[in-house]
Design an enzyme around this catalytic site. Sequence first.
Site, PDB file in Angstrom:
ATOM      1  N   HIS A  32     -10.191  -6.186  48.140  1.00 38.91           N
ATOM      2  CA  HIS A  32     -10.688  -4.816  47.898  1.00 38.91           C
ATOM      3  C   HIS A  32     -10.919  -4.591  46.401  1.00 38.91           C
ATOM      4  CE1 HIS A  32      -8.306  -3.632  51.725  1.00 38.91           C
ATOM      5  NE2 HIS A  32      -9.586  -3.525  52.039  1.00 38.91           N
ATOM      6  N   ARG A  62     -17.348  -9.868  54.260  1.00 37.47           N
ATOM      7  CA  ARG A  62     -16.664 -11.144  54.018  1.00 37.47           C
ATOM      8  C   ARG A  62     -17.316 -12.282  54.768  1.00 37.47           C
ATOM      9  NH1 ARG A  62     -11.211  -8.467  55.936  1.00 37.47           N
ATOM     10  NH2 ARG A  62     -12.827  -7.818  57.395  1.00 37.47           N
TER      11      ARG A  62
END
Length: 162
Positions: A18, A91
């Site tokens: 993050h 991702r």
Amino acid sequence: MKKIAIYPGSFDPVTNGHLDIIHRGKHLFDQIIVAVSKNAQKSPYFSLEERLAFLRTALKGHSGISVESFSGLLTDYVKDSGAAAVLRGLRAVSDFEYEFQMALMNRRQNARFETVFLMPDERYTYLSSSLIREISRLGGNVHGLVPNAVELALKKRALTTR
Ligand code: PNS
């Protein structure tokens, strides 16, 4: 005019993946508002206050980055904050379907902003908050994958719940 992006999520807890997205986003936008959802999950592992504190500690001293909480529709929050974009991390291909669905539903609610997807550093492509919680709960090692304060809190929690 300042270009603001909202980076929304549950952050339960924040991971280094993050943080990587936030810093990448800062290269593109003047201000990043990290927006922690109050109602994303009914019973989060960490309280809202803890999740906010982890983020604020990890981002302390970085100008142009703030941390807030929000409830209700993300699109309403974006409208009120005057942001030009919502930032999300991608991702792997497996993220795409959910992210695509959310981005298009959000666009249908409010077409005045774009969702911008950024890829984290390869070191973090397999990382998720849920995996971190599970590994830690079962006594595994999450060093280097989350901020130090989070690692410590996870260890404490694992000891008290085992
Ligand atoms: O980190 P997460 O759990 O993937 O974040 C999901 C989040 C908080 C961004 C999403 O659930 C959200 O936007 N919640 C707010 C309520 C909302 O607007 N829901 C409709 C999404 S299309």
